[in-house]
Design a protein around this motif. Structure first.
Motif, PDB file in Angstrom:
ATOM      1  N   MET A 214       0.834  -1.202   0.000  1.00 38.85           N
ATOM      2  CA  MET A 214       0.000   0.000   0.000  1.00 38.85           C
ATOM      3  C   MET A 214       0.867   1.249   0.000  1.00 38.85           C
ATOM      4  O   MET A 214       0.557   2.232  -0.693  1.00 38.85           O
ATOM      5  N   CYS A 217       1.936   1.930  -3.390  1.00 40.89           N
ATOM      6  CA  CYS A 217       0.832   2.509  -4.155  1.00 40.89           C
ATOM      7  C   CYS A 217       0.657   3.992  -3.834  1.00 40.89           C
ATOM      8  O   CYS A 217       0.436   4.818  -4.735  1.00 40.89           O
ATOM      9  N   LEU A 218       0.773   4.344  -2.570  1.00 36.24           N
ATOM     10  CA  LEU A 218       0.665   5.751  -2.174  1.00 36.24           C
ATOM     11  C   LEU A 218       1.810   6.573  -2.751  1.00 36.24           C
ATOM     12  O   LEU A 218       1.631   7.746  -3.115  1.00 36.24           O
ATOM     13  N   MET A 221       0.792   7.338  -6.193  1.00 32.46           N
ATOM     14  CA  MET A 221      -0.171   8.441  -6.225  1.00 32.46           C
ATOM     15  C   MET A 221       0.548   9.784  -6.249  1.00 32.46           C
ATOM     16  O   MET A 221       0.206  10.680  -7.031  1.00 32.46           O
ATOM     17  N   TRP A 285       1.882  -2.388  -7.618  1.00 30.32           N
ATOM     18  CA  TRP A 285       1.144  -1.465  -6.771  1.00 30.32           C
ATOM     19  C   TRP A 285       1.607  -0.017  -6.932  1.00 30.32           C
ATOM     20  O   TRP A 285       0.794   0.909  -6.816  1.00 30.32           O
ATOM     21  N   GLY A 289      -1.099   3.075  -8.107  1.00 28.52           N
ATOM     22  CA  GLY A 289      -1.182   4.436  -7.594  1.00 28.52           C
ATOM     23  C   GLY A 289      -0.923   5.470  -8.670  1.00 28.52           C
ATOM     24  O   GLY A 289      -1.593   6.507  -8.737  1.00 28.52           O
ATOM     25  N   CYS A 298      -5.757   1.914  -3.875  1.00 28.18           N
ATOM     26  CA  CYS A 298      -4.555   1.457  -3.167  1.00 28.18           C
ATOM     27  C   CYS A 298      -4.862   0.565  -1.979  1.00 28.18           C
ATOM     28  O   CYS A 298      -3.946   0.194  -1.230  1.00 28.18           O
ATOM     29  N   THR A 300      -4.853  -2.387  -0.367  1.00 27.46           N
ATOM     30  CA  THR A 300      -4.330  -3.746  -0.493  1.00 27.46           C
ATOM     31  C   THR A 300      -4.993  -4.709   0.488  1.00 27.46           C
ATOM     32  O   THR A 300      -4.771  -5.927   0.397  1.00 27.46           O
TER      33      THR A 300
END
Length: 306
Positions: A214, A217-218, A221, A285, A289, A298, A300
């Motif tokens: 996660m 993923c952030l 972003m 991931w 993002g 995101c 997970t």
């Protein structure tokens, strides 16, 4: 990419402790995995122990206090990193401006997507070792986020000696940005209440792996809108971001995959002791993002996400 030479470092978000000594090896927190072997490098087993200490402190409602009274305590000398021009020439100063960029992004995005206010924190850049709210921090541990004092810790030599050296990443400024954004992703998770609910630390579908993916993923972003972030004067921070920069960020994410590090360390891959996820998962991931730009995407922890 390059930093806008006019962009200014926010001194309230940056603590330079490089050149100062602190506590010895140890500590917990959310960190990047590093290969085992010679040279005092941390092993995957040590990482798991550090995480277990952190989880225990969370479940008991206590904190892990750092050592006190050492020369690593307190603020450092931030005056050496003030502008984008300096950040273009120094990894340490790049960390300072990436910190501002990442936090500018979350200051705008967190209220829009999480119905709350983002709480800015600080990056500490140190050399060798220093103290943290999760215990002594050492260069062999790699970058990490300490939930107990809500601070990101990065050794000033990590990027050239470990990320590009032992881990074999391509490097480049935006790979530094990925590392900073990943650690600040843990702060976002902490504000969302995710870190305090973690129970399992090892295994391909463990809470530990979900939290790390996660955070990747952030980081993606932030990368999606990195060129839109500004300093306190409204100056754009990052300019000329291109596909090669994104590729280098993804390469850095792949370099810290559990499977790749296990292969380097022992020649064997054992998913049952993973704490961060595979190289392919980390790439996936980060790209989620980057493409979706959404906290929902995101997640997970959603059924079937892993």
């Amino acid at each position: 990419m390059r930093f806008n030479p006019k962009a200014r470092v926010d001194q309230s978000q940056f603590d330079d402790r490089s050149g100062r000594s602190g506590g010895g090896f140890g500590g917990g927190g959310m960190r990047l995995p590093l290969p085992s072997g010679g040279g005092g490098k941390i092993t995957l087993g040590t990482i798991v122990v550090a995480l277990l200490v952190f989880f225990a402190s969370q479940m008991l409602g206590g904190g892990l206090g750092g050592l006190t009274g050492s020369s690593g305590d307190g603020g450092g000398d931030q005056t050496s990193c003030q502008t984008g021009e300096q950040a273009n020439a120094s990894d340490k100063c790049a960390v300072a401006l990436f910190t501002k960029s990442v936090q500018d992004y979350w200051t705008k995005t967190f209220p829009e997507q999480a119905n709350g206010q983002y709480q800015p924190i600080k990056s500490v850049v140190f050399g060798g070792q220093t103290d943290s709210g999760c215990g002594p921090a050492a260069s062999a541990m790699g970058p990490f986020y300490c939930p107990n004092d809500t601070t990101v810790y990065l050794d000033s030599t990590f990027f050239d000696q470990m990320l590009e050296g032992d881990l074999g990443a391509k490097g480049g400024p935006f790979s530094i940005g990925y590392v900073v954004a990943h650690e600040y992703g843990h702060h976002v998770e902490n504000q969302l209440g995710i870190l305090g609910r973690m129970r399992t630390q090892q295994g391909p579908r463990s809470d530990g792996v979900k939290v790390e993916l996660m955070a990747d993923c952030l980081a993606g972003m932030w990368a999606k809108d990195a060129q839109q972030t500004v300093d306190q004067d409204g100056n754009r921070i990052i300019e000329d971001l291109n596909a090669d920069d994104i590729s280098r960020a993804i390469d850095a994410a792949q370099a810290v995959g559990d499977d790749r590090i296990q292969q380097q360390s022992s020649g064997r891959v054992n998913p049952e002791v993973w704490t961060h996820g595979s190289s392919a998962q980390r790439e996936h991931w980060f790209n989620v993002g980057l493409e979706e730009g959404s906290l929902r995407a995101c997640n997970t922890f959603a059924p079937g996400a892993l």
